[in-house]
Design an enzyme around this catalytic site. Structure first.
Site, PDB file in Angstrom:
ATOM      1  CG  ASP A  27      -1.474   1.293   1.592  1.00  0.00           C
ATOM      2  OD1 ASP A  27      -2.226   1.802   0.766  1.00  0.00           O
ATOM      3  OD2 ASP A  27      -1.183   1.838   2.676  1.00  0.00           O
ATOM      4  CG  ASP A  29      -0.861   8.456   2.343  1.00  0.00           C
ATOM      5  OD1 ASP A  29       0.122   9.171   2.071  1.00  0.00           O
ATOM      6  OD2 ASP A  29      -1.677   8.740   3.240  1.00  0.00           O
TER       7      ASP A  29
HETATM    8  N1  PLP Z   1      -7.496   8.590  -1.945  1.00  0.00           N
HETATM    9  C1  PLP Z   1      -6.877   9.788  -1.938  1.00  0.00           C
HETATM   10  C2  PLP Z   1      -7.478  10.928  -2.715  1.00  0.00           C
HETATM   11  C3  PLP Z   1      -5.690   9.961  -1.198  1.00  0.00           C
HETATM   12  O1  PLP Z   1      -5.072  11.166  -1.184  1.00  0.00           O
HETATM   13  C4  PLP Z   1      -5.173   8.840  -0.473  1.00  0.00           C
HETATM   14  C5  PLP Z   1      -3.953   8.981   0.290  1.00  0.00           C
HETATM   15  O2  PLP Z   1      -3.157   9.915   0.134  1.00  0.00           O
HETATM   16  C6  PLP Z   1      -5.853   7.624  -0.530  1.00  0.00           C
HETATM   17  C7  PLP Z   1      -7.002   7.525  -1.268  1.00  0.00           C
HETATM   18  C8  PLP Z   1      -5.343   6.394   0.176  1.00  0.00           C
HETATM   19  O3  PLP Z   1      -4.234   5.893  -0.528  1.00  0.00           O
HETATM   20  P1  PLP Z   1      -3.506   4.525  -0.132  1.00  0.00           P
HETATM   21  O4  PLP Z   1      -4.365   3.394  -0.628  1.00  0.00           O
HETATM   22  O5  PLP Z   1      -2.178   4.603  -0.843  1.00  0.00           O
HETATM   23  O6  PLP Z   1      -3.348   4.534   1.354  1.00  0.00           O
HETATM   24 CA    CA Z   2      -2.701   3.426   3.143  1.00  0.00          CA
END
Ligand code: PLP
Ligand code: CA
Length: 306
Positions: A27, A29
């Site tokens: 994953d 973020d």
């Molecule tokens: N959607 C948006 C618009 C985001 O900015 C983020 C994280 O920055 C996410 C979803 C979640 O991302 P991830 O699946 O990488 O945690």
């Molecule tokens: Ca995440």
């Protein structure tokens, strides 16, 4: 390896687990970066995994970037990455519309320019990206002009989300043959200092509520993201490790698809959250209990350097 679930990954167990997989799905973020900063040690972990012959994938629910944009971000932050290792919901939604929905027509897009680009790269035309002009003094909103070639509504992150877009989506979706797809259901995007902003899940819920329909969701925990990778790279689920910071999306996806799961405590979920699911005895919630956890993925570095 008979260990109980939700075990801290440390010592010799780390190497055993890494030896048991040939692919690692990260994953983004909360696991390899936070916003625009890499998690300390994460680039080294990714680069050493690759050196050790593991396949690495980047799996994100964030629909605001194309695969190319993610590759550029990864490289800038020190990760060795190629475009085909990136599975974001902008790209995967385009694949979904093409392959699962078998879409013959245009998309009404509530989303970003990145989503438009991924749709176009797949030969799918879109209408709707950017601000929807507020029609001055219009009373009969139910008769808003529609494009007869639109055969699907796709909802992702859209900073120009508005009443007019919500209304237009409802008018398209009033036709039961119009397909309805959402990138992801993350309701909040956590920021530093305990702050948060509304995520795509809020926009998707608004459209679902207005249309009185449920969207088909592409992002984690839907298994489509994994199916998309597995079909391209011939992945064997039991030889994959899914690393995530959210129990309800990343870990759930891993469990549903039969992957090994590792919770990194650098993002949203805590060990206490996982233990609460475990103790609940509720079968569905067991899918949110990871096999292993680490404070940060940097903790697996020594096993890779040995
Ligand atoms: N959607 C948006 C618009 C985001 O900015 C983020 C994280 O920055 C996410 C979803 C979640 O991302 P991830 O699946 O990488 O945690
Ligand atoms: Ca995440």
């Amino acid at each position: 390896m008979a260990v109980s679930k939700c075990t801290r990954l440390s010592g010799p167990l780390t190497k055993q687990v890494l030896d048991s997989v040939d692919s690692v799905l990260f994953d983004c973020d909360g696991v390899i970066w936070r916003g625009d900063q890499p998690i300390p040690g994460a680039p080294e972990v990714v680069n050493l995994l690759k050196k050790a012959g593991k396949r690495v994938f980047f799996v994100t629910n964030n629909s605001t970037k194309t695969r190319k944009m993610y590759m550029e971000k990864l490289e800038k932050l020190g990760f060795e990455a190629s475009e085909d290792e990136v599975f974001g919901t902008a790209y995967c939604s385009a694949v979904y519309l093409k392959t699962v929905c078998n879409l013959q027509g245009k998309v009404y897009l509530i989303g970003s320019n990145a989503m438009r680009q991924e749709l176009e790269a797949m030969g799918i035309e879109q209408v709707g990206v950017g601000p929807d002009p507020v029609s001055g003094g219009q009373k009969d909103w139910a008769s808003v002009p529609l494009d007869p070639e639109v055969k699907a509504v796709l909802v992702g992150f859209d900073e120009h989300f508005s009443y007019m877009k919500l209304n237009r989506a409802l008018q398209y979706l009033s036709n039961s043959e119009c397909q309805f797809v959402g990138t992801n259901t993350d309701s909040r995007l956590p920021l530093e200092g305990g702050k948060a902003v509304p995520g795509t899940g809020c926009l998707l819920k608004a459209v679902e509520t207005a249309a009185q329909r449920h969207a088909q969701v592409v992002g984690k925990p839907s298994s489509f993201m994994f199916k998309c990778m597995a079909s391209k790279f011939k992945l064997e689920p039991s030889k994959c490790l899914m690393v995530g910071d959210r129990l309800d999306t990343d870990i759930m996806l891993g469990t549903t698809c039969g992957l090994k799961t590792l919770l990194a405590l650098t993002g949203v979920s805590t060990v206490a959250d996982a233990e609460e699911h475990q103790r609940s005895g509720c079968p569905k919630r067991q899918g949110m209990v990871p096999d292993y956890y680490v404070d940060s993925i940097a903790e697996i570095l020594p096993a890779l350097q040995a």
